[in-house]
Design a protein around this motif. Structure first.
Motif, PDB file in Angstrom:
ATOM      1  N   LEU A  89       0.825  -1.213   0.000  1.00 50.58           N
ATOM      2  CA  LEU A  89       0.000   0.000   0.000  1.00 50.58           C
ATOM      3  C   LEU A  89       0.859   1.263   0.000  1.00 50.58           C
ATOM      4  O   LEU A  89       0.372   2.346  -0.343  1.00 50.58           O
ATOM      5  CB  LEU A  89      -0.926   0.004   1.221  1.00 50.58           C
ATOM      6  CG  LEU A  89      -2.038  -1.043   1.225  1.00 50.58           C
ATOM      7  CD1 LEU A  89      -2.821  -0.986   2.535  1.00 50.58           C
ATOM      8  CD2 LEU A  89      -2.979  -0.837   0.049  1.00 50.58           C
ATOM      9  N   VAL A  95      -3.123  -7.074  -5.649  1.00 49.07           N
ATOM     10  CA  VAL A  95      -3.588  -5.689  -5.549  1.00 49.07           C
ATOM     11  C   VAL A  95      -2.613  -4.793  -6.292  1.00 49.07           C
ATOM     12  O   VAL A  95      -1.457  -4.672  -5.887  1.00 49.07           O
ATOM     13  CB  VAL A  95      -3.692  -5.246  -4.076  1.00 49.07           C
ATOM     14  CG1 VAL A  95      -4.248  -3.831  -3.992  1.00 49.07           C
ATOM     15  CG2 VAL A  95      -4.563  -6.207  -3.283  1.00 49.07           C
ATOM     16  N   TYR A  96      -3.070  -4.182  -7.360  1.00 53.77           N
ATOM     17  CA  TYR A  96      -2.195  -3.353  -8.182  1.00 53.77           C
ATOM     18  C   TYR A  96      -2.195  -1.912  -7.665  1.00 53.77           C
ATOM     19  O   TYR A  96      -3.036  -1.098  -8.045  1.00 53.77           O
ATOM     20  CB  TYR A  96      -2.644  -3.388  -9.636  1.00 53.77           C
ATOM     21  CG  TYR A  96      -2.482  -4.737 -10.296  1.00 53.77           C
ATOM     22  CD1 TYR A  96      -1.524  -5.638  -9.845  1.00 53.77           C
ATOM     23  CD2 TYR A  96      -3.271  -5.115 -11.373  1.00 53.77           C
ATOM     24  CE1 TYR A  96      -1.360  -6.877 -10.439  1.00 53.77           C
ATOM     25  CE2 TYR A  96      -3.116  -6.354 -11.982  1.00 53.77           C
ATOM     26  CZ  TYR A  96      -2.155  -7.227 -11.514  1.00 53.77           C
ATOM     27  OH  TYR A  96      -1.995  -8.449 -12.107  1.00 53.77           O
ATOM     28  N   ILE A  97      -1.242  -1.628  -6.803  1.00 54.66           N
ATOM     29  CA  ILE A  97      -1.056  -0.271  -6.300  1.00 54.66           C
ATOM     30  C   ILE A  97       0.021   0.432  -7.119  1.00 54.66           C
ATOM     31  O   ILE A  97      -0.137   1.566  -7.553  1.00 54.66           O
ATOM     32  CB  ILE A  97      -0.656  -0.288  -4.812  1.00 54.66           C
ATOM     33  CG1 ILE A  97      -1.703  -1.027  -3.976  1.00 54.66           C
ATOM     34  CG2 ILE A  97      -0.465   1.137  -4.299  1.00 54.66           C
ATOM     35  CD1 ILE A  97      -3.067  -0.386  -3.962  1.00 54.66           C
ATOM     36  N   ARG A 102      -7.309 -13.201 -11.014  1.00 55.22           N
ATOM     37  CA  ARG A 102      -6.706 -12.937  -9.711  1.00 55.22           C
ATOM     38  C   ARG A 102      -7.609 -13.387  -8.573  1.00 55.22           C
ATOM     39  O   ARG A 102      -7.147 -13.949  -7.574  1.00 55.22           O
ATOM     40  CB  ARG A 102      -6.407 -11.439  -9.570  1.00 55.22           C
ATOM     41  CG  ARG A 102      -5.070 -11.016 -10.152  1.00 55.22           C
ATOM     42  CD  ARG A 102      -4.826  -9.554  -9.928  1.00 55.22           C
ATOM     43  NE  ARG A 102      -5.554  -8.726 -10.866  1.00 55.22           N
ATOM     44  CZ  ARG A 102      -5.877  -7.457 -10.656  1.00 55.22           C
ATOM     45  NH1 ARG A 102      -5.579  -6.887  -9.511  1.00 55.22           N
ATOM     46  NH2 ARG A 102      -6.518  -6.772 -11.565  1.00 55.22           N
ATOM     47  N   THR A 120       1.004 -10.415  -2.387  1.00 55.30           N
ATOM     48  CA  THR A 120       0.111  -9.261  -2.201  1.00 55.30           C
ATOM     49  C   THR A 120       0.148  -8.340  -3.411  1.00 55.30           C
ATOM     50  O   THR A 120      -0.900  -7.884  -3.892  1.00 55.30           O
ATOM     51  CB  THR A 120       0.507  -8.481  -0.940  1.00 55.30           C
ATOM     52  OG1 THR A 120       0.543  -9.360   0.186  1.00 55.30           O
ATOM     53  CG2 THR A 120      -0.479  -7.358  -0.659  1.00 55.30           C
ATOM     54  N   HIS A 135     -11.059  -2.407  -6.022  1.00 59.59           N
ATOM     55  CA  HIS A 135     -10.422  -2.031  -7.290  1.00 59.59           C
ATOM     56  C   HIS A 135     -11.207  -2.575  -8.485  1.00 59.59           C
ATOM     57  O   HIS A 135     -11.300  -1.915  -9.528  1.00 59.59           O
ATOM     58  CB  HIS A 135      -8.989  -2.553  -7.325  1.00 59.59           C
ATOM     59  CG  HIS A 135      -8.072  -1.825  -6.392  1.00 59.59           C
ATOM     60  ND1 HIS A 135      -6.720  -2.064  -6.309  1.00 59.59           N
ATOM     61  CD2 HIS A 135      -8.313  -0.841  -5.488  1.00 59.59           C
ATOM     62  CE1 HIS A 135      -6.180  -1.276  -5.409  1.00 59.59           C
ATOM     63  NE2 HIS A 135      -7.130  -0.528  -4.892  1.00 59.59           N
ATOM     64  N   TRP A 136     -11.757  -3.757  -8.327  1.00 58.63           N
ATOM     65  CA  TRP A 136     -12.574  -4.351  -9.390  1.00 58.63           C
ATOM     66  C   TRP A 136     -13.812  -3.490  -9.633  1.00 58.63           C
ATOM     67  O   TRP A 136     -14.168  -3.196 -10.779  1.00 58.63           O
ATOM     68  CB  TRP A 136     -12.976  -5.764  -8.970  1.00 58.63           C
ATOM     69  CG  TRP A 136     -13.534  -6.616 -10.070  1.00 58.63           C
ATOM     70  CD1 TRP A 136     -13.937  -6.208 -11.313  1.00 58.63           C
ATOM     71  CD2 TRP A 136     -13.741  -8.028 -10.041  1.00 58.63           C
ATOM     72  NE1 TRP A 136     -14.389  -7.266 -12.052  1.00 58.63           N
ATOM     73  CE2 TRP A 136     -14.273  -8.404 -11.299  1.00 58.63           C
ATOM     74  CE3 TRP A 136     -13.520  -9.008  -9.078  1.00 58.63           C
ATOM     75  CZ2 TRP A 136     -14.606  -9.724 -11.594  1.00 58.63           C
ATOM     76  CZ3 TRP A 136     -13.848 -10.321  -9.377  1.00 58.63           C
ATOM     77  CH2 TRP A 136     -14.382 -10.677 -10.624  1.00 58.63           C
ATOM     78  N   TYR A 171      -9.229  -9.469 -13.414  1.00 58.57           N
ATOM     79  CA  TYR A 171      -9.710  -9.533 -12.036  1.00 58.57           C
ATOM     80  C   TYR A 171     -10.258 -10.917 -11.698  1.00 58.57           C
ATOM     81  O   TYR A 171     -10.065 -11.411 -10.586  1.00 58.57           O
ATOM     82  CB  TYR A 171     -10.790  -8.472 -11.803  1.00 58.57           C
ATOM     83  CG  TYR A 171     -10.234  -7.089 -11.599  1.00 58.57           C
ATOM     84  CD1 TYR A 171      -9.681  -6.709 -10.383  1.00 58.57           C
ATOM     85  CD2 TYR A 171     -10.249  -6.152 -12.632  1.00 58.57           C
ATOM     86  CE1 TYR A 171      -9.158  -5.438 -10.187  1.00 58.57           C
ATOM     87  CE2 TYR A 171      -9.730  -4.877 -12.450  1.00 58.57           C
ATOM     88  CZ  TYR A 171      -9.189  -4.522 -11.223  1.00 58.57           C
ATOM     89  OH  TYR A 171      -8.672  -3.271 -11.044  1.00 58.57           O
ATOM     90  N   LEU A 201      -9.805  -5.116  -0.812  1.00 58.61           N
ATOM     91  CA  LEU A 201      -9.065  -4.264  -1.745  1.00 58.61           C
ATOM     92  C   LEU A 201      -9.220  -4.739  -3.189  1.00 58.61           C
ATOM     93  O   LEU A 201      -9.388  -3.926  -4.102  1.00 58.61           O
ATOM     94  CB  LEU A 201      -7.590  -4.232  -1.354  1.00 58.61           C
ATOM     95  CG  LEU A 201      -7.249  -3.514  -0.047  1.00 58.61           C
ATOM     96  CD1 LEU A 201      -5.778  -3.696   0.299  1.00 58.61           C
ATOM     97  CD2 LEU A 201      -7.588  -2.023  -0.160  1.00 58.61           C
ATOM     98  N   VAL A 202      -9.163  -6.049  -3.387  1.00 63.89           N
ATOM     99  CA  VAL A 202      -9.342  -6.589  -4.733  1.00 63.89           C
ATOM    100  C   VAL A 202     -10.729  -6.255  -5.255  1.00 63.89           C
ATOM    101  O   VAL A 202     -10.895  -5.806  -6.403  1.00 63.89           O
ATOM    102  CB  VAL A 202      -9.114  -8.118  -4.746  1.00 63.89           C
ATOM    103  CG1 VAL A 202      -9.503  -8.700  -6.112  1.00 63.89           C
ATOM    104  CG2 VAL A 202      -7.661  -8.449  -4.440  1.00 63.89           C
ATOM    105  N   LEU A 257      -7.426  -8.012   2.222  1.00 62.61           N
ATOM    106  CA  LEU A 257      -6.945  -8.218   0.855  1.00 62.61           C
ATOM    107  C   LEU A 257      -8.111  -8.431  -0.108  1.00 62.61           C
ATOM    108  O   LEU A 257      -8.132  -7.866  -1.213  1.00 62.61           O
ATOM    109  CB  LEU A 257      -5.997  -9.417   0.822  1.00 62.61           C
ATOM    110  CG  LEU A 257      -5.193  -9.648  -0.459  1.00 62.61           C
ATOM    111  CD1 LEU A 257      -4.345  -8.439  -0.779  1.00 62.61           C
ATOM    112  CD2 LEU A 257      -4.298 -10.881  -0.297  1.00 62.61           C
TER     113      LEU A 257
END
Length: 260
Positions: free
Chosen positions: A89, A172-174, A186, A168, A242-243, A183, A238-239, A235
């Motif tokens: 993050l 999660v693409y930060i 993943r 991680t 973002h999706w 997605y 967050l996925v 986690l």
């Protein structure tokens, strides 16, 4: 492991996280000099991750982990799951690209597009490295051997952190990730990884590693199961977040704070 060797191991393992924290702060300073502001949240997140990783490998917790499977598992959750999540993050690659001169940043960008980086950030590879590594550690003689061998002890702890970080980051693409995966892909790998982690915890409950008593195995495996579930829930959130944001119209995405 002899007490003096334990101290040496702790010092060796602490150095990378101290350096990581100092380098990150240096990047923030260089970014500010280029009049590019940096998120306080990301700085705090990276710093907190380094601190938690440091606490897992050095100090009272690390000393207790040599004799207590419960404390060993607490260190595992900090070093292999929570610290990597916080540090991902922190978006270190994004900060690096902002802090570097343009020509150097372009070289880093080309490096990120290489096949090796594509392999390291592939969810399947990261899952095998992470969850598969834990199965090998706890279901073979490796767990007992790591407490008697200094190089092995240091290697395994570094592996736990690096594998946790890559896992991680692959979910999660930060940071900038040229080799992005779908997605759905993943999410399916993430569910398989969570199942593998939970299954290992249940297995350890009834099949203690070498030199671990039944009571210690039960306490440690329960911590692994429920503590891992808590971090995994973050986690998953967050996925999914973002999706959801990726599916929104671009005009609405552009105005959302997470994209700024």
């Amino acid at each position: 492991m002899h007490h003096s060797l334990s101290i040496v191991a702790q010092q060796l393992l602490l150095i990378p996280f101290v350096l990581a924290c100092l380098m990150y702060i240096t990047g923030v300073i260089f970014s500010a000099r280029r009049q590019r502001s940096w998120s306080i949240f990301r700085t705090c997140s990276w710093t907190a991750g380094c601190i938690l990783a440091g606490l897992a490998v050095a100090g009272p917790l690390a000393s207790l982990a040599h004799h207590s499977f419960f404390h060993h598992m607490l260190g595992h959750l900090l070093l292999g799951m929570l610290a990597p999540l916080l540090m991902v993050l922190g978006a270190p690659l994004t900060l690096l690209l902002r802090a570097l001169p343009v020509h150097s940043a372009r070289r880093v960008s080309r490096l990120l597009r290489c096949r090796l980086f594509s392999l390291l950030t592939d969810p399947v590879f990261a899952t095998v490295l992470n969850i598969g590594g834990l199965w090998v550690l706890y279901t073979t003689e490796l767990y007992g051997a790591m407490h008697q061998n200094l190089p092995l002890h240091v290697f395994i702890h570094l592996h736990v952190f690096i594998a946790g970080y890559l896992f991680t980051a692959s979910m999660v693409y930060i940071d900038p990730t040229p080799h992005r995966t779908d997605y759905r892909y993943r999410a399916s790998i993430l569910l398989a990884a969570l199942a593998g982690h939970a299954t290992l915890a249940k297995y350890l409950y009834g099949n203690p590693p070498d030199y671990v008593s039944t009571s210690e195995a039960e306490a440690g495996s329960m911590l692994m199961y429920y503590g891992g579930d808590f971090i995994d829930a973050v986690l998953i959130f967050l996925v999914c977040l973002h999706w959801f944001q990726a599916a929104r119209p671009r005009s609405r995405q552009a105005s959302h704070p997470i994209y700024q």
